[in-house]
Design an enzyme around this catalytic site. Sequence first.
Site, PDB file in Angstrom:
ATOM      1  N   TYR A  92       0.973  -1.164   0.183  1.00  0.00           N
ATOM      2  CA  TYR A  92       0.171  -0.088  -0.056  1.00  0.00           C
ATOM      3  C   TYR A  92       0.885   1.215   0.094  1.00  0.00           C
ATOM      4  O   TYR A  92       1.710   1.386  -0.606  1.00  0.00           O
ATOM      5  CB  TYR A  92      -0.866  -0.143   1.031  1.00  0.00           C
ATOM      6  CG  TYR A  92      -2.028   1.109   1.352  1.00  0.00           C
ATOM      7  CD1 TYR A  92      -2.618   1.358   0.042  1.00  0.00           C
ATOM      8  CD2 TYR A  92      -2.321   1.704   2.385  1.00  0.00           C
ATOM      9  CE1 TYR A  92      -3.873   2.230   0.144  1.00  0.00           C
ATOM     10  CE2 TYR A  92      -3.146   2.682   2.348  1.00  0.00           C
ATOM     11  CZ  TYR A  92      -3.890   3.174   1.227  1.00  0.00           C
ATOM     12  OH  TYR A  92      -4.819   4.116   0.980  1.00  0.00           O
ATOM     13  N   LYS A 165      -5.689  -1.385  -0.971  1.00  0.00           N
ATOM     14  CA  LYS A 165      -6.752  -1.352   0.078  1.00  0.00           C
ATOM     15  C   LYS A 165      -7.412  -2.695   0.450  1.00  0.00           C
ATOM     16  O   LYS A 165      -7.344  -2.854   1.748  1.00  0.00           O
ATOM     17  CB  LYS A 165      -7.655  -0.362  -0.391  1.00  0.00           C
ATOM     18  CG  LYS A 165      -8.342   0.604   0.751  1.00  0.00           C
ATOM     19  CD  LYS A 165      -7.469   1.974   0.830  1.00  0.00           C
ATOM     20  CE  LYS A 165      -7.819   2.653   1.812  1.00  0.00           C
ATOM     21  NZ  LYS A 165      -7.152   3.836   1.937  1.00  0.00           N
TER      22      LYS A 165
END
EC number: 4.1.1.101
Length: 542
Positions: A92, A165
């Site tokens: 991420y 995510k």
Amino acid sequence: MNTTGYDILRNPFLNKGTAFSEAERQQLGLTGTLPSQIQTIEEQAEQAYKQFQAKSPLLEKRIFLMNLFNENVTLFYHLMDQHVSEFMPIVYDPVVAESIEQYNEIYTNPQNAAFLSVDRPEDVENALKNAAAGRDIKLVVVTDAEGILGMGDWGVNGVDIAVGKLMVYTAAAGIDPATVLPVSIDAGTNNKELLHNPLYLGNKHERIAGEQYLEFIDKFVTAEQNLFPESLLHWEDFGRSNAQVILDKYKESIATFNDDIQGTGMIVLAGIFGALNISKQKLVDQKFVTFGAGTAGMGIVNQIFSELKQAGLSDDEARNHFYLVDKQGLLFDDTEGLTAAQKPFTRSRKEFVNPEQLINLETIVKELHPTVLIGTSTQPGTFTETIVKSMAENTERPIIFPLSNPTKLAEATAEDLIKWTGGKALVATGIPAADVDYKGVTYKIGQGNNALIYPGLGFGLVASTAKLLTQETISAAIHALGGLVDTDEPGAAVLPPVSNLTDFSQKIAEITAQSVVNQGLNREKIVDPKQAVQDAKWSAEY
């Protein structure tokens, strides 16, 4: 399981690679397709980690992990469970930013994402159905990539943020990866670099807007709810002109969540509560300057505003705690170009002797004496030594959160903030920051990363079959995270470390589920919310 042979090896949700037993190889038509040695998942993980370590730079490590995910989902998460602190910034933020910028050049299989084109609205439902491939989808993360990571408009490249995510959702909270779906809404792009790139994979026209855009969003929501009626719909990195409008339209009718508006506000407020637990101060006694009044900044303001009202303040009393600063300087009620979200929190020029001088952050901090300074501006280095020392002169423990990311856009470094304030500042950053050693104390720096809260919140909503996400549930999750600070430790962080992510995500999920059930918002009967969370939890084992 009707699929056999190479079809199984090509399916990342079914593939176990060299871990298939002899009996499974016989039964599934895999005899002769794999080396004879049968490995455990631990042996596979050790092998994969050595391959990961051999990769350099970080983007190459990310590409390796994405390819591993596309080959064997269970092994990917088993490995990530073992190295969550190391993998989080690669899967991420911040490395995903590099992946987005170079998406067209390094394109890999898109991790089972659905790509919806505004030019083909008639295909929306079919595209979602194809991407789901018969899976029971419980969580959708959707982006139109107009406001990616403070980087602006990155078109279809932004699908990587939805993918990342969802990987964090599973790694942190244990949501079954077979029940999630990343979605890219390709509404065009205003990024000239992309439009002129012959390798760009999205629609090569400028973004659509207005009624046509909102009609497409409505078509998507209708199709998504029709196909996945018990799913949570998570909005990610939509532009400031659309994000709040979309959230306001759907939040009273479906289970939905905007991470940039609500998630950012939640994590920042949790960090503020952590700081106040350390300084032994109260929220109602704080004065807030928000530097950057876009989607994230206003999400933070609204979340704090809601909490101040819960503390007993009237709307006017609560609003009086905020000062919004954007590119125009302090925002007044007569400032041109105000957004709907900004207008309720602007100030009157009559409040100030010299309103015309309140056009830069240094003057504003000097004149207003804020106790909390929050940065979502993407303007690097703007929290200068002069500004920070000015804050420290007027408040005993200034709370300073430079949250812009990636690294190159941060308003200040944690090390500078600690040193400029003589160790008084209570700091959270938007990117991972190393401990700061100063005058014999090791200051641990909390990361104001939404990943600390949205996985537990989202998983709790899914596990409790929530119909809606209410402010009551949001507040419960915030207090759960903000209460995890070790106030007795010198230099304690205002937020818990990513290394403990799975533990506190579980706690947040349980508290979220309890809140849903307390309000009677669960679709299915749930006697024990804590047990419901435990029963829904997926583990990365064969």
